[in-house]
Design a protein around this motif. Structure first.
Motif, PDB file in Angstrom:
ATOM      1  N   GLU A 145       0.829  -1.206   0.000  1.00  0.00           N
ATOM      2  CA  GLU A 145       0.000   0.000   0.000  1.00  0.00           C
ATOM      3  C   GLU A 145       0.862   1.253   0.000  1.00  0.00           C
ATOM      4  N   ASP A 146       1.980   1.210   0.750  1.00  0.00           N
ATOM      5  CA  ASP A 146       2.918   2.347   0.731  1.00  0.00           C
ATOM      6  C   ASP A 146       3.504   2.556  -0.665  1.00  0.00           C
ATOM      7  N   ILE A 147       3.850   1.443  -1.303  1.00  0.00           N
ATOM      8  CA  ILE A 147       4.398   1.520  -2.673  1.00  0.00           C
ATOM      9  C   ILE A 147       3.361   2.089  -3.620  1.00  0.00           C
ATOM     10  N   VAL A 148       2.110   1.632  -3.493  1.00  0.00           N
ATOM     11  CA  VAL A 148       1.026   2.135  -4.352  1.00  0.00           C
ATOM     12  C   VAL A 148       0.842   3.634  -4.138  1.00  0.00           C
ATOM     13  N   LEU A 149       0.863   4.073  -2.865  1.00  0.00           N
ATOM     14  CA  LEU A 149       0.716   5.505  -2.579  1.00  0.00           C
ATOM     15  C   LEU A 149       1.864   6.308  -3.191  1.00  0.00           C
ATOM     16  N   GLU A 150       3.072   5.795  -3.056  1.00  0.00           N
ATOM     17  CA  GLU A 150       4.234   6.475  -3.634  1.00  0.00           C
ATOM     18  C   GLU A 150       4.115   6.565  -5.154  1.00  0.00           C
ATOM     19  N   VAL A 151       3.700   5.479  -5.774  1.00  0.00           N
ATOM     20  CA  VAL A 151       3.515   5.470  -7.234  1.00  0.00           C
ATOM     21  C   VAL A 151       2.427   6.457  -7.637  1.00  0.00           C
ATOM     22  N   MET A 152       1.354   6.508  -6.859  1.00  0.00           N
ATOM     23  CA  MET A 152       0.268   7.444  -7.173  1.00  0.00           C
ATOM     24  C   MET A 152       0.757   8.890  -7.044  1.00  0.00           C
ATOM     25  N   GLU A 153       1.566   9.179  -6.015  1.00  0.00           N
ATOM     26  CA  GLU A 153       2.110  10.528  -5.858  1.00  0.00           C
ATOM     27  C   GLU A 153       3.033  10.879  -7.015  1.00  0.00           C
ATOM     28  N   ARG A 154       3.883   9.934  -7.400  1.00  0.00           N
ATOM     29  CA  ARG A 154       4.789  10.181  -8.531  1.00  0.00           C
ATOM     30  C   ARG A 154       4.001  10.370  -9.826  1.00  0.00           C
ATOM     31  N   ARG A 155       2.939   9.596  -9.978  1.00  0.00           N
ATOM     32  CA  ARG A 155       2.105   9.723 -11.179  1.00  0.00           C
ATOM     33  C   ARG A 155       1.458  11.110 -11.217  1.00  0.00           C
ATOM     34  N   GLU A 156       0.936  11.545 -10.066  1.00  0.00           N
ATOM     35  CA  GLU A 156       0.319  12.863  -9.993  1.00  0.00           C
ATOM     36  C   GLU A 156       1.336  13.958 -10.319  1.00  0.00           C
ATOM     37  N   SER A 157       2.534  13.818  -9.766  1.00  0.00           N
ATOM     38  CA  SER A 157       3.601  14.787 -10.036  1.00  0.00           C
ATOM     39  C   SER A 157       3.966  14.778 -11.524  1.00  0.00           C
ATOM     40  N   ALA A 158       4.047  13.578 -12.104  1.00  0.00           N
ATOM     41  CA  ALA A 158       4.368  13.460 -13.530  1.00  0.00           C
ATOM     42  C   ALA A 158       3.266  14.078 -14.386  1.00  0.00           C
ATOM     43  N   GLN A 159       2.012  13.884 -13.990  1.00  0.00           N
ATOM     44  CA  GLN A 159       0.903  14.464 -14.738  1.00  0.00           C
ATOM     45  C   GLN A 159       0.951  15.990 -14.684  1.00  0.00           C
ATOM     46  N   GLN A 160       1.301  16.548 -13.503  1.00  0.00           N
ATOM     47  CA  GLN A 160       1.434  18.001 -13.397  1.00  0.00           C
ATOM     48  C   GLN A 160       2.556  18.501 -14.294  1.00  0.00           C
ATOM     49  N   ARG A 161       3.671  17.771 -14.297  1.00  0.00           N
ATOM     50  CA  ARG A 161       4.812  18.161 -15.139  1.00  0.00           C
ATOM     51  C   ARG A 161       4.428  18.089 -16.619  1.00  0.00           C
ATOM     52  N   VAL A 162       3.695  17.058 -17.001  1.00  0.00           N
ATOM     53  CA  VAL A 162       3.225  16.933 -18.390  1.00  0.00           C
ATOM     54  C   VAL A 162       2.341  18.118 -18.742  1.00  0.00           C
ATOM     55  N   ALA A 163       1.465  18.499 -17.829  1.00  0.00           N
ATOM     56  CA  ALA A 163       0.578  19.640 -18.092  1.00  0.00           C
ATOM     57  C   ALA A 163       1.385  20.923 -18.254  1.00  0.00           C
ATOM     58  N   GLU A 164       2.397  21.122 -17.381  1.00  0.00           N
ATOM     59  CA  GLU A 164       3.254  22.314 -17.498  1.00  0.00           C
ATOM     60  C   GLU A 164       3.994  22.323 -18.828  1.00  0.00           C
ATOM     61  N   LEU A 165       4.579  21.180 -19.173  1.00  0.00           N
ATOM     62  CA  LEU A 165       5.348  21.101 -20.422  1.00  0.00           C
ATOM     63  C   LEU A 165       4.442  21.256 -21.643  1.00  0.00           C
ATOM     64  N   THR A 166       3.248  20.718 -21.563  1.00  0.00           N
ATOM     65  CA  THR A 166       2.299  20.878 -22.670  1.00  0.00           C
ATOM     66  C   THR A 166       1.955  22.350 -22.856  1.00  0.00           C
ATOM     67  N   GLU A 167       1.767  23.040 -21.748  1.00  0.00           N
ATOM     68  CA  GLU A 167       1.481  24.480 -21.806  1.00  0.00           C
ATOM     69  C   GLU A 167       2.674  25.241 -22.401  1.00  0.00           C
ATOM     70  N   ARG A 168       3.881  24.880 -21.989  1.00  0.00           N
ATOM     71  CA  ARG A 168       5.080  25.542 -22.526  1.00  0.00           C
ATOM     72  C   ARG A 168       5.227  25.270 -24.015  1.00  0.00           C
ATOM     73  N   VAL A 169       4.963  24.028 -24.427  1.00  0.00           N
ATOM     74  CA  VAL A 169       5.042  23.679 -25.847  1.00  0.00           C
ATOM     75  C   VAL A 169       4.045  24.512 -26.643  1.00  0.00           C
ATOM     76  N   ALA A 170       2.839  24.647 -26.112  1.00  0.00           N
ATOM     77  CA  ALA A 170       1.817  25.450 -26.788  1.00  0.00           C
ATOM     78  C   ALA A 170       2.264  26.903 -26.891  1.00  0.00           C
ATOM     79  N   SER A 171       2.866  27.427 -25.826  1.00  0.00           N
ATOM     80  CA  SER A 171       3.353  28.806 -25.834  1.00  0.00           C
ATOM     81  C   SER A 171       4.464  28.982 -26.868  1.00  0.00           C
ATOM     82  N   VAL A 172       5.413  28.054 -26.874  1.00  0.00           N
ATOM     83  CA  VAL A 172       6.517  28.132 -27.838  1.00  0.00           C
ATOM     84  C   VAL A 172       5.979  27.998 -29.259  1.00  0.00           C
ATOM     85  N   GLN A 173       5.044  27.089 -29.463  1.00  0.00           N
ATOM     86  CA  GLN A 173       4.479  26.914 -30.798  1.00  0.00           C
ATOM     87  C   GLN A 173       3.751  28.179 -31.241  1.00  0.00           C
TER      88      GLN A 173
END
Length: 173
Positions: free
Chosen positions: A41-69
């Protein structure tokens, strides 16, 4: 794992196991399964936190890509507009040159084209303040005297770069 732990707990609670050694093993297995479940369960929680962090980073990078484009699109549009303007100006200047070239004697035009080819695209240069604007060299006094005495329609050339000199009021003659 939960089903197995529940089944083992049920066997323990039912009294079906009577041997103290089997009871001890069963309790140990239930504790081991609970610990393993907690670790997972601890591993699952850690993976979920990392996934959430990765999703936020993807959203930021997608926004930056759109701005650059967007900036790329803007710059490309400005470049295309500038190229259109340059092409139009080049066509206009080419037409003007054709009109002027038609009024220039053929031998002078031939000399100009030859010099232009030899001198990197500039066959004639303005004489300004006793300086050839083609090679940026100030002409000697003897050269200036020869140019002063030459007829207004005579073709004069720079002794340094051999370009045709265009005399104006700013020539310093």
């Amino acid at each position: 794992m939960r089903r197995r732990a529940a089944r083992d707990q049920q066997r323990l609670d039912s009294g079906a196991v009577s041997s103290p050694k089997d009871l001890e093993n069963l309790q140990h297995e239930i504790a081991s399964l609970a610990k393993r479940q907690g670790d997972l369960e601890d591993i699952v929680l850690e993976v979920m936190e990392r996934r959430e962090s990765a999703q936020q980073r993807v959203a930021e990078l997608t926004e930056r890509v759109a701005s650059v484009q967007s900036r790329i699109d803007d710059v490309t549009a400005r470049r295309d507009s500038a190229l259109e303007e340059i092409d139009g100006e080049a066509a206009s200047v080419t037409k003007e040159r054709e009109v002027v070239a038609a009024s220039v004697p053929a031998d002078l035009l031939k000399l100009y084209e030859k010099l232009r080819e030899q001198q990197g695209g500039i066959g004639a240069a303005k004489l300004q303040a006793r300086t050839c604007q083609g090679c940026r060299q100030e002409l000697a006094i003897t050269e200036l005297n020869e140019i002063r005495q030459a007829a207004p329609d005579a073709v004069v050339r720079c002794e340094n770069c051999r370009r045709i000199l265009v005399r104006t009021a700013e020539s310093g003659l």
